[in-house]
Structures are given as C-alpha cells and as structure tokens.
Design an enzyme around this catalytic site. Sequence first.
Site, PDB file in Angstrom:
ATOM      1  N   GLU A   1      -8.311  -8.045 -20.700  1.00 37.13           N
ATOM      2  CA  GLU A   1      -6.970  -8.549 -21.015  1.00 37.13           C
ATOM      3  C   GLU A   1      -5.983  -8.052 -19.967  1.00 37.13           C
ATOM      4  O   GLU A   1      -5.849  -6.829 -19.766  1.00 37.13           O
ATOM      5  CB  GLU A   1      -6.542  -8.048 -22.405  1.00 37.13           C
ATOM      6  CG  GLU A   1      -5.255  -8.697 -22.880  1.00 37.13           C
ATOM      7  CD  GLU A   1      -4.602  -7.935 -24.033  1.00 37.13           C
ATOM      8  OE1 GLU A   1      -3.392  -8.080 -24.206  1.00 37.13           O
ATOM      9  OE2 GLU A   1      -5.308  -7.182 -24.719  1.00 37.13           O
TER      10      GLU A   1
ATOM     11  N   ARG B   1      -5.384  -8.988  -8.348  1.00 37.28           N
ATOM     12  CA  ARG B   1      -6.518  -9.814  -8.766  1.00 37.28           C
ATOM     13  C   ARG B   1      -6.678  -9.685 -10.270  1.00 37.28           C
ATOM     14  O   ARG B   1      -6.548  -8.583 -10.811  1.00 37.28           O
ATOM     15  CB  ARG B   1      -7.833  -9.308  -8.130  1.00 37.28           C
ATOM     16  CG  ARG B   1      -7.892  -9.376  -6.648  1.00 37.28           C
ATOM     17  CD  ARG B   1      -8.113 -10.759  -6.138  1.00 37.28           C
ATOM     18  NE  ARG B   1      -9.290 -11.416  -6.694  1.00 37.28           N
ATOM     19  CZ  ARG B   1      -9.541 -12.712  -6.541  1.00 37.28           C
ATOM     20  NH1 ARG B   1      -8.702 -13.475  -5.876  1.00 37.28           N
ATOM     21  NH2 ARG B   1     -10.629 -13.241  -7.054  1.00 37.28           N
ATOM     22  N   ILE B   2      -6.978 -10.809 -10.912  1.00 31.74           N
ATOM     23  CA  ILE B   2      -7.357 -10.740 -12.316  1.00 31.74           C
ATOM     24  C   ILE B   2      -8.843 -10.428 -12.338  1.00 31.74           C
ATOM     25  O   ILE B   2      -9.642 -11.124 -11.708  1.00 31.74           O
ATOM     26  CB  ILE B   2      -7.061 -12.075 -13.038  1.00 31.74           C
ATOM     27  CG1 ILE B   2      -5.545 -12.281 -13.086  1.00 31.74           C
ATOM     28  CG2 ILE B   2      -7.667 -12.080 -14.431  1.00 31.74           C
ATOM     29  CD1 ILE B   2      -5.114 -13.644 -13.578  1.00 31.74           C
ATOM     30  N   LEU B   3      -9.206  -9.343 -13.005  1.00 36.58           N
ATOM     31  CA  LEU B   3     -10.603  -8.890 -12.983  1.00 36.58           C
ATOM     32  C   LEU B   3     -11.360  -9.453 -14.187  1.00 36.58           C
ATOM     33  O   LEU B   3     -10.839  -9.470 -15.304  1.00 36.58           O
ATOM     34  CB  LEU B   3     -10.649  -7.364 -12.957  1.00 36.58           C
ATOM     35  CG  LEU B   3     -10.127  -6.785 -11.639  1.00 36.58           C
ATOM     36  CD1 LEU B   3      -9.689  -5.336 -11.800  1.00 36.58           C
ATOM     37  CD2 LEU B   3     -11.183  -6.911 -10.542  1.00 36.58           C
TER      38      LEU B   3
ATOM     39  N   GLY C   1       0.787  -1.244   0.000  1.00 33.90           N
ATOM     40  CA  GLY C   1       0.000   0.000   0.000  1.00 33.90           C
ATOM     41  C   GLY C   1       0.815   1.288   0.000  1.00 33.90           C
ATOM     42  O   GLY C   1       0.300   2.331   0.401  1.00 33.90           O
TER      43      GLY C   1
ATOM     44  N   HIS D   1       1.140  -0.299 -13.447  1.00 31.90           N
ATOM     45  CA  HIS D   1       1.963  -1.492 -13.720  1.00 31.90           C
ATOM     46  C   HIS D   1       3.435  -1.085 -13.806  1.00 31.90           C
ATOM     47  O   HIS D   1       3.768  -0.113 -14.489  1.00 31.90           O
ATOM     48  CB  HIS D   1       1.516  -2.155 -15.025  1.00 31.90           C
ATOM     49  CG  HIS D   1       2.223  -3.439 -15.284  1.00 31.90           C
ATOM     50  ND1 HIS D   1       1.912  -4.605 -14.631  1.00 31.90           N
ATOM     51  CD2 HIS D   1       3.285  -3.717 -16.080  1.00 31.90           C
ATOM     52  CE1 HIS D   1       2.732  -5.562 -15.029  1.00 31.90           C
ATOM     53  NE2 HIS D   1       3.568  -5.043 -15.909  1.00 31.90           N
TER      54      HIS D   1
END
Length: 191
Positions: free
Chosen positions: A146, A96-98, A15, A112
């Site tokens: 993606e 998390r992959i959304l 964080g 990123h």
Amino acid sequence: MVNKIKIVVLFSGNGSNLENLIKHFHCKRFGDKETQIIPITNRPNAKGIERAKKYGINTTIIDHKEFESRESFDAELVKVIKSIEPSLVVAAGFMRILTPVFTEQIRAINLHPSLLPLFKGANAIEESFNSQMRVGGVTVHWITPELDGGEIVEQGCVKKIRGETLEEFRQRIHDLEYTILPASIKYILNL
Ligand code: GRF
C-alpha cells in the site's frame, strides 16, 4: 571484531537525503559496528550519483525503462539487494511504486514528507502547505504494497509560520528529514 552493517539507499533524483546518510553512516563506527552506505538508483542521470561520487562511492544503476513491467524491474532490484546482504534498505526519494515482488522479499523503510496517513503520494509537501493544518511533518514507515501505508517508525512535525512561502516550508521539511531519517535508522539497527 568489527561487525559490518550495510545500508542500501534507494533514490531517484536529487539525493540530498542520500548525501546526508553518507555523512552520518558511511564508514562510521558505532561500538563494534561499522556502517556502510550502498546507493542504488533507477535513474541513470540522478543528481545523487554525483553526490555519492564526491565521497568515493559508486551507485548501482538499474534503469527502470529497460524493464517491461514493474514486476520485472522489482525482481532485478531484489536480486541486486539480496546479493549485497544489507541489514536495512532505505528508500529516500525513490519515486517508484513497489510491487509485492519487492515488498514480500525485502524489509525496507521509506521517508515521506508529510504526517502520514495524511497527504500520501508525490505532492505531499504542496498539499500539506496548502491545507488548513497548522503543522506539517515527516514520516518514516515500513514499506508495504500500500503506497505510503506501512507501519510508522518515526514522525516529526514542523509548525507552520504565517506568511512563509512554499519554498521556505519545503526547506524546513527537508531539514527535519535530515534528522528524522538517521535517527530512525539508528533506532532500527540499534546503533
Ligand atoms: C524527500 O522530500 C523525501 O521525503 C521524498 O522525496 C524527497 C527526496 O529528496 N520522498 P532528496 O532526493 O533526498 O533530495
């Protein structure tokens, strides 16, 4: 009249970007606008929860382990976000992959730690450090189904220093994140 601008920040761990965004945007005035940071995490023990508390800010916890599928977790996350009615949602270290349940309903940006489209995924800093490239960098992009693939909002790069360690390089990437992400948010929200 003061226009309240709510910025939801999604995070999963340390964080430090959340804390940086709190310093830049929590209860801050930009002309007739006042910004507020609202943190949400998927991990009950994320260090960022304590960081936010130092500023008197409570974090909403939606523990992904309590959901049986990615879609059902995303549906709950969408419900909570919609109830807040934010102007922008920012994923900063949200691991998390959304799914389309999220991406089709929520406009959100992601931070990123590489020059996308290079080095997608969770090991971007190491892969960038170990590559032959002489620069690394940071990307802010819109979130789509993606992974790390949506339209780029902003990028910045870090020139590699010969002989530096991975940890030194990592720190310089993070330092760049602390300027690129707030600048992107200001640009998007016209602050
Ligand atoms: C950052 O490097 C971000 O680019 C990546 O995860 C890291 C989060 O760091 N997606 P922190 O939790 O903000 O300290």
